[in-house]
Design a protein around this motif. Structure first.
Motif, PDB file in Angstrom:
ATOM      1  N   ASP A 140     -10.023 -10.017   5.408  1.00  0.00           N
ATOM      2  CA  ASP A 140      -8.662  -9.715   5.842  1.00  0.00           C
ATOM      3  C   ASP A 140      -7.807 -10.969   5.978  1.00  0.00           C
ATOM      4  O   ASP A 140      -6.611 -10.935   5.702  1.00  0.00           O
ATOM      5  CB  ASP A 140      -8.670  -8.948   7.170  1.00  0.00           C
ATOM      6  CG  ASP A 140      -8.994  -7.470   6.973  1.00  0.00           C
ATOM      7  OD1 ASP A 140      -8.927  -7.004   5.810  1.00  0.00           O
ATOM      8  OD2 ASP A 140      -9.293  -6.796   7.971  1.00  0.00           O
ATOM      9  N   LYS A 158      -6.425 -11.752   2.640  1.00  0.00           N
ATOM     10  CA  LYS A 158      -5.397 -10.777   2.276  1.00  0.00           C
ATOM     11  C   LYS A 158      -4.088 -11.070   3.001  1.00  0.00           C
ATOM     12  O   LYS A 158      -3.011 -11.027   2.399  1.00  0.00           O
ATOM     13  CB  LYS A 158      -5.873  -9.365   2.610  1.00  0.00           C
ATOM     14  CG  LYS A 158      -7.046  -8.906   1.767  1.00  0.00           C
ATOM     15  CD  LYS A 158      -7.535  -7.543   2.214  1.00  0.00           C
ATOM     16  CE  LYS A 158      -8.753  -7.109   1.453  1.00  0.00           C
ATOM     17  NZ  LYS A 158      -9.252  -5.797   1.900  1.00  0.00           N
ATOM     18  N   ARG A 159      -4.184 -11.381   4.301  1.00  0.00           N
ATOM     19  CA  ARG A 159      -2.971 -11.696   5.070  1.00  0.00           C
ATOM     20  C   ARG A 159      -2.269 -12.938   4.527  1.00  0.00           C
ATOM     21  O   ARG A 159      -1.057 -12.980   4.422  1.00  0.00           O
ATOM     22  CB  ARG A 159      -3.318 -11.909   6.545  1.00  0.00           C
ATOM     23  CG  ARG A 159      -3.617 -10.647   7.281  1.00  0.00           C
ATOM     24  CD  ARG A 159      -3.832 -10.929   8.770  1.00  0.00           C
ATOM     25  NE  ARG A 159      -4.463  -9.812   9.426  1.00  0.00           N
ATOM     26  CZ  ARG A 159      -3.834  -8.715   9.809  1.00  0.00           C
ATOM     27  NH1 ARG A 159      -2.554  -8.591   9.598  1.00  0.00           N
ATOM     28  NH2 ARG A 159      -4.492  -7.739  10.405  1.00  0.00           N
ATOM     29  N   GLU A 160      -3.036 -13.959   4.188  1.00  0.00           N
ATOM     30  CA  GLU A 160      -2.447 -15.174   3.631  1.00  0.00           C
ATOM     31  C   GLU A 160      -1.780 -14.895   2.287  1.00  0.00           C
ATOM     32  O   GLU A 160      -0.712 -15.425   1.990  1.00  0.00           O
ATOM     33  CB  GLU A 160      -3.513 -16.260   3.485  1.00  0.00           C
ATOM     34  CG  GLU A 160      -3.958 -16.839   4.811  1.00  0.00           C
ATOM     35  CD  GLU A 160      -5.059 -17.879   4.652  1.00  0.00           C
ATOM     36  OE1 GLU A 160      -5.197 -18.451   3.549  1.00  0.00           O
ATOM     37  OE2 GLU A 160      -5.773 -18.120   5.642  1.00  0.00           O
ATOM     38  N   VAL A 177      -0.499 -12.022   1.319  1.00  0.00           N
ATOM     39  CA  VAL A 177       0.720 -11.258   1.590  1.00  0.00           C
ATOM     40  C   VAL A 177       1.810 -12.185   2.127  1.00  0.00           C
ATOM     41  O   VAL A 177       2.970 -12.112   1.699  1.00  0.00           O
ATOM     42  CB  VAL A 177       0.423 -10.107   2.587  1.00  0.00           C
ATOM     43  CG1 VAL A 177       1.703  -9.481   3.097  1.00  0.00           C
ATOM     44  CG2 VAL A 177      -0.460  -9.060   1.920  1.00  0.00           C
ATOM     45  N   ASP A 178       1.454 -13.086   3.031  1.00  0.00           N
ATOM     46  CA  ASP A 178       2.435 -14.042   3.563  1.00  0.00           C
ATOM     47  C   ASP A 178       2.996 -14.925   2.452  1.00  0.00           C
ATOM     48  O   ASP A 178       4.182 -15.212   2.405  1.00  0.00           O
ATOM     49  CB  ASP A 178       1.809 -14.908   4.653  1.00  0.00           C
ATOM     50  CG  ASP A 178       1.577 -14.144   5.945  1.00  0.00           C
ATOM     51  OD1 ASP A 178       2.208 -13.083   6.132  1.00  0.00           O
ATOM     52  OD2 ASP A 178       0.759 -14.615   6.765  1.00  0.00           O
ATOM     53  N   TRP A 190      -2.011  -4.479  -0.915  1.00  0.00           N
ATOM     54  CA  TRP A 190      -2.186  -5.205   0.343  1.00  0.00           C
ATOM     55  C   TRP A 190      -0.864  -5.327   1.094  1.00  0.00           C
ATOM     56  O   TRP A 190      -0.804  -5.172   2.308  1.00  0.00           O
ATOM     57  CB  TRP A 190      -2.741  -6.592   0.087  1.00  0.00           C
ATOM     58  CG  TRP A 190      -4.150  -6.630  -0.441  1.00  0.00           C
ATOM     59  CD1 TRP A 190      -5.022  -5.582  -0.533  1.00  0.00           C
ATOM     60  CD2 TRP A 190      -4.827  -7.760  -0.962  1.00  0.00           C
ATOM     61  NE1 TRP A 190      -6.212  -6.003  -1.081  1.00  0.00           N
ATOM     62  CE2 TRP A 190      -6.124  -7.342  -1.345  1.00  0.00           C
ATOM     63  CE3 TRP A 190      -4.485  -9.084  -1.149  1.00  0.00           C
ATOM     64  CZ2 TRP A 190      -7.059  -8.201  -1.899  1.00  0.00           C
ATOM     65  CZ3 TRP A 190      -5.413  -9.953  -1.689  1.00  0.00           C
ATOM     66  CH2 TRP A 190      -6.692  -9.522  -2.063  1.00  0.00           C
ATOM     67  N   PHE A 197      -0.269  -3.878   4.849  1.00  0.00           N
ATOM     68  CA  PHE A 197       0.105  -4.700   5.999  1.00  0.00           C
ATOM     69  C   PHE A 197       1.488  -4.328   6.528  1.00  0.00           C
ATOM     70  O   PHE A 197       1.735  -4.434   7.727  1.00  0.00           O
ATOM     71  CB  PHE A 197       0.014  -6.187   5.665  1.00  0.00           C
ATOM     72  CG  PHE A 197      -1.412  -6.674   5.617  1.00  0.00           C
ATOM     73  CD1 PHE A 197      -2.190  -6.697   6.763  1.00  0.00           C
ATOM     74  CD2 PHE A 197      -1.993  -7.076   4.428  1.00  0.00           C
ATOM     75  CE1 PHE A 197      -3.516  -7.125   6.733  1.00  0.00           C
ATOM     76  CE2 PHE A 197      -3.311  -7.501   4.375  1.00  0.00           C
ATOM     77  CZ  PHE A 197      -4.075  -7.525   5.536  1.00  0.00           C
ATOM     78  N   GLU A 226       2.124  -3.200  10.422  1.00  0.00           N
ATOM     79  CA  GLU A 226       3.092  -3.884  11.268  1.00  0.00           C
ATOM     80  C   GLU A 226       4.163  -2.945  11.808  1.00  0.00           C
ATOM     81  O   GLU A 226       4.612  -3.082  12.934  1.00  0.00           O
ATOM     82  CB  GLU A 226       3.759  -5.025  10.496  1.00  0.00           C
ATOM     83  CG  GLU A 226       2.801  -6.162  10.194  1.00  0.00           C
ATOM     84  CD  GLU A 226       3.397  -7.174   9.240  1.00  0.00           C
ATOM     85  OE1 GLU A 226       4.577  -7.021   8.860  1.00  0.00           O
ATOM     86  OE2 GLU A 226       2.697  -8.120   8.884  1.00  0.00           O
TER      87      GLU A 226
END
Length: 100
Positions: A11, A14-16, A18-19, A45, A49, A53
């Motif tokens: 995860d 994935k977050r990185e 998306v950012d 992704w 996310f 959020e």
């Protein structure tokens, strides 16, 4: 026939990703290529996310506010002036005897 082994990403990765897609100014396709992903994976992704959020997508209860009455009155006056000018130009051209 060899089958491809499915890759699993943590995860945090994935977050990185998306950012990076949101803040880098690059297209999703460019970010996906940099990370060695298919663009649909990155889009999935991002959607996931976004939902985490903001929660599930819901229709707004209230309608968006329209222009204020003062804005509408100003726009109406502007359009009336524009129409009056166009009618005056039309009348001048209609009454002109020959080619310009």
């Amino acid at each position: 026939m060899e089958s491809k082994k499915r890759r699993h990403f943590p995860d945090a990765f994935k977050r990185e990703a998306v950012d990076r897609a949101r803040t880098s100014g690059l297209t999703i396709i460019q970010v996906a290529e940099e990370l060695g992903l298919h663009e649909t994976v990155l889009r999935r992704w991002i959607r996931r996310f976004d939902q985490l959020e903001t929660g599930p997508a819901r229709r707004p209860i209230a309608q968006a506010q329209g222009p204020s009455p003062a804005d509408l009155a100003a726009e109406n006056a502007r359009l009336k002036r524009e129409l009056q000018r166009a009618e005056m130009e039309r009348d001048i051209l209609k009454n002109h005897p020959g080619p310009l």
